[in-house]
Design a protein around this motif. Structure first.
Motif, mmCIF file in Angstrom:
data_model
loop_
_atom_site.group_PDB
_atom_site.id
_atom_site.type_symbol
_atom_site.label_atom_id
_atom_site.label_comp_id
_atom_site.label_asym_id
_atom_site.label_seq_id
_atom_site.Cartn_x
_atom_site.Cartn_y
_atom_site.Cartn_z
ATOM 1 N N SER A 97 36.496 38.559 40.816
ATOM 2 C CA SER A 97 35.961 38.342 39.375
ATOM 3 C C SER A 97 36.213 39.161 38.508
ATOM 4 C CB SER A 97 34.832 38.989 40.556
ATOM 5 O OG SER A 97 34.068 38.274 41.013
ATOM 6 N N ASP A 98 37.296 40.198 38.749
ATOM 7 C CA ASP A 98 37.956 41.386 38.138
ATOM 8 C C ASP A 98 39.130 40.095 37.184
ATOM 9 O OD1 ASP A 98 36.549 43.343 39.641
ATOM 10 O OD2 ASP A 98 38.634 44.288 40.552
ATOM 11 N N TYR A 99 38.639 40.593 36.003
ATOM 12 C CA TYR A 99 39.602 39.815 34.800
ATOM 13 C C TYR A 99 40.084 41.174 33.649
ATOM 14 C CZ TYR A 99 35.178 39.898 32.062
ATOM 15 O OH TYR A 99 34.665 40.662 31.278
ATOM 16 N N ASP A 100 41.611 41.010 33.048
ATOM 17 C CA ASP A 100 41.922 41.614 31.815
ATOM 18 C C ASP A 100 40.886 41.358 30.842
ATOM 19 O OD1 ASP A 100 43.664 42.139 29.166
ATOM 20 O OD2 ASP A 100 45.425 41.768 30.693
ATOM 21 N N MET A 129 41.044 38.232 27.708
ATOM 22 C CA MET A 129 39.931 38.138 27.521
ATOM 23 C C MET A 129 38.969 37.656 26.285
ATOM 24 S SD MET A 129 39.452 35.885 30.253
ATOM 25 C CE MET A 129 37.842 34.598 29.422
ATOM 26 N N GLY A 173 37.717 33.136 38.466
ATOM 27 C CA GLY A 173 39.237 33.472 39.162
ATOM 28 C C GLY A 173 38.239 33.221 40.353
ATOM 29 N N TYR A 216 35.583 32.843 32.419
ATOM 30 C CA TYR A 216 36.633 33.330 33.379
ATOM 31 C C TYR A 216 36.588 33.104 34.906
ATOM 32 C CZ TYR A 216 39.722 36.428 37.200
ATOM 33 O OH TYR A 216 40.423 36.117 37.328
ATOM 34 N N LYS A 236 41.679 31.196 37.296
ATOM 35 C CA LYS A 236 43.156 32.192 37.632
ATOM 36 C C LYS A 236 43.352 31.706 38.415
ATOM 37 C CE LYS A 236 44.636 34.425 33.364
ATOM 38 N NZ LYS A 236 45.649 33.488 32.510
ATOM 39 N N ILE A 274 43.791 34.031 42.551
ATOM 40 C CA ILE A 274 43.753 35.179 42.893
ATOM 41 C C ILE A 274 44.104 35.576 43.832
ATOM 42 C CG2 ILE A 274 43.100 37.923 42.471
ATOM 43 C CD1 ILE A 274 43.438 36.824 39.792
#
Length: 119
Positions: free
Chosen positions: A64-67, A71, A89, A87, A55, A57
């Motif tokens: 470093s934040d993800y859904d 996921m 990012g 992941y 992703k 961003i």
């Protein structure tokens, strides 16, 4: 100068992660750079399959934040193939002004902390 599209930013993030994977000895089985087509990378390393979601961003969001729900869905799919899920990012920002969208001629700052395994 026109800002980079979402696909352009995604391609830039894909290149950054791809080079990182290559340097770590991952062997590419499949690469999908279309937006919303997941996973972006299916790789082999040490005879083990890996699914990697990439992703791009935009600043000021944290790469470093993800859904978590999304996921977990990818992880469930990966488990059917006995694959590990990651992941990646990639934070991208205009070097001169972090709040200005990137264009093709801009220098950019990268905030990439490597793969995050979804366990």
């Amino acid at each position: 100068m026109k800002p980079l599209t979402e696909q352009d930013l995604h391609n830039l993030a894909m290149n950054i992660v791809g080079k990182d994977l290559e340097s770590k000895g991952f062997e590419f089985m499949a690469v999908n750079s279309k937006l919303k087509k997941n996973p972006q990378f299916v790789c082999l390393k040490n005879k083990k399959l890996h699914f990697i979601i990439v992703k791009a961003i935009a600043y000021p969001d944290n790469p470093s934040d993800y859904d978590v729900v999304f996921m977990e869905t990818i992880k469930e799919h990966a488990l059917k193939f006995k694959a590990r899920t990651y992941y990646a990012g990639v934070g991208l920002a205009n070097t001169k002004d972090l709040t200005t969208p990137l264009t093709k001629n801009d220098d950019y700052t990268i905030n990439y902390n490597g793969l995050i395994e979804i366990v």
